[in-house]
Design a protein around this motif. Structure first.
Motif, mmCIF file in Angstrom:
data_model
loop_
_atom_site.group_PDB
_atom_site.id
_atom_site.type_symbol
_atom_site.label_atom_id
_atom_site.label_comp_id
_atom_site.label_asym_id
_atom_site.label_seq_id
_atom_site.Cartn_x
_atom_site.Cartn_y
_atom_site.Cartn_z
ATOM 1 N N SER A 1 -15.388 0.536 -95.637
ATOM 2 C CA SER A 1 -16.343 -0.022 -96.317
ATOM 3 C C SER A 1 -16.205 -1.697 -96.280
ATOM 4 C CB SER A 1 -17.285 0.492 -97.415
ATOM 5 O OG SER A 1 -16.231 0.436 -98.462
ATOM 6 N N ASP A 2 -14.968 -2.092 -96.745
ATOM 7 C CA ASP A 2 -14.901 -3.378 -96.915
ATOM 8 C C ASP A 2 -13.452 -3.731 -96.341
ATOM 9 O OD1 ASP A 2 -12.526 -3.380 -98.886
ATOM 10 O OD2 ASP A 2 -13.972 -2.213 -100.110
ATOM 11 N N PRO B 1 -16.188 -2.295 -90.165
ATOM 12 C CA PRO B 1 -17.044 -1.520 -91.050
ATOM 13 C C PRO B 1 -17.404 -0.290 -91.030
ATOM 14 C CG PRO B 1 -17.892 -3.523 -90.346
ATOM 15 C CD PRO B 1 -16.960 -3.305 -89.620
ATOM 16 N N GLU C 1 -19.988 2.866 -92.825
ATOM 17 C CA GLU C 1 -20.988 3.204 -93.663
ATOM 18 C C GLU C 1 -21.023 4.528 -94.038
ATOM 19 O OE1 GLU C 1 -24.757 2.279 -91.896
ATOM 20 O OE2 GLU C 1 -24.099 0.005 -91.596
#
Length: 234
Positions: free
Chosen positions: A24-25, A47, A49
């Motif tokens: 995610s990061d 990225p 999700e």
């Protein structure tokens, strides 16, 4: 024309691995980028999700390994040595996948340590061929006793020294290197008939006493290095 030792180094350089971090990061990607800064490894962040965060190792578009991101996070946080391949840890696949692409920057002490690793491997096996290049005669003289011991058993020991040696060493084949200095630095062991024991250190000196090269256990690369020196090997 027979490939030289620099061709072997260039072949390793061409084996760039890509670590793709699906998370995610970008924090893990940043940590891996810093960890592998001196090695032939490119780090990307994609990225994510949904799904389980993971790290993929690929070469020329082909995925070589996939590891859960949490185990890789532990690896970066603990900062263990790169070569913990033999340990039963989840991130072992990452280390194995980048092992034969390692192209590191290190100082003279690190180079000597890597040389000792190969010499010790050959000494314990006490068979096969060990070859080493010394940049200057004085560099060999500093290691003369070590090579006298290495040659005292069943090893076939070859050393390459600019101008040769005035005082030969029993049981050591001395090759008089034509150049004023031997470059790249190398230590090679053919494994004594055991492919998993094949190992090679090849490195070129850069600026400020730093060396750039590879410590590899890839049998094909080790064979190529011996062939470059026109030495018989197993």
């Amino acid at each position: 024309m027979r490939p030289g030792l620099r061709d072997v180094i260039d072949a390793v350089r061409a084996r760039e691995r890509t670590l793709t971090v699906y998370a995610s990061d970008a924090s893990l990607a940043d940590a891996l980028r810093a960890h592998f800064a001196s090695q032939n490894v490119r780090v990307r962040h994609e990225p994510l999700e949904s799904g389980v965060p993971r790290v993929e190792v690929s070469e020329r578009g082909r995925v070589r390994a996939t590891v859960d991101a949490s185990s890789v996070s532990d690896f970066v946080a603990d900062d263990p040595p790169l070569k913990r391949v033999g340990e039963d840890v989840a991130y072992r696949e990452i280390l194995e996948a980048v092992d034969d692409a390692t192209f590191t920057a290190c100082d003279v002490d690190a180079m000597l340590h890597a040389s000792r690793e190969i010499e010790d491997r050959a000494w314990r096996a006490d068979r096969g061929t060990l070859a080493a290049g010394f940049q200057f005669p004085a560099a060999f003289e500093a290691q003369r006793h070590t090579y006298e011991v290495l040659a005292s058993g069943g090893l076939d020991v070859h050393v390459f020294v600019p101008g040769g040696l005035d005082d030969p060493v029993d049981e050591v084949t001395v090759h008089e290197a034509a150049a004023r200095r031997v470059d790249p630095w190398f230590v090679l062991y053919d494994g004594g008939g055991e492919r998993p024991q094949k190992s090679a250190l090849l490195a070129e000196e850069g600026v400020l006493g730093q060396f750039y090269g590879v410590l590899t256990y890839d049998p094909g690369l080790v064979d190529d290095a011996f062939a470059a020196l026109d030495l018989p090997h197993g």
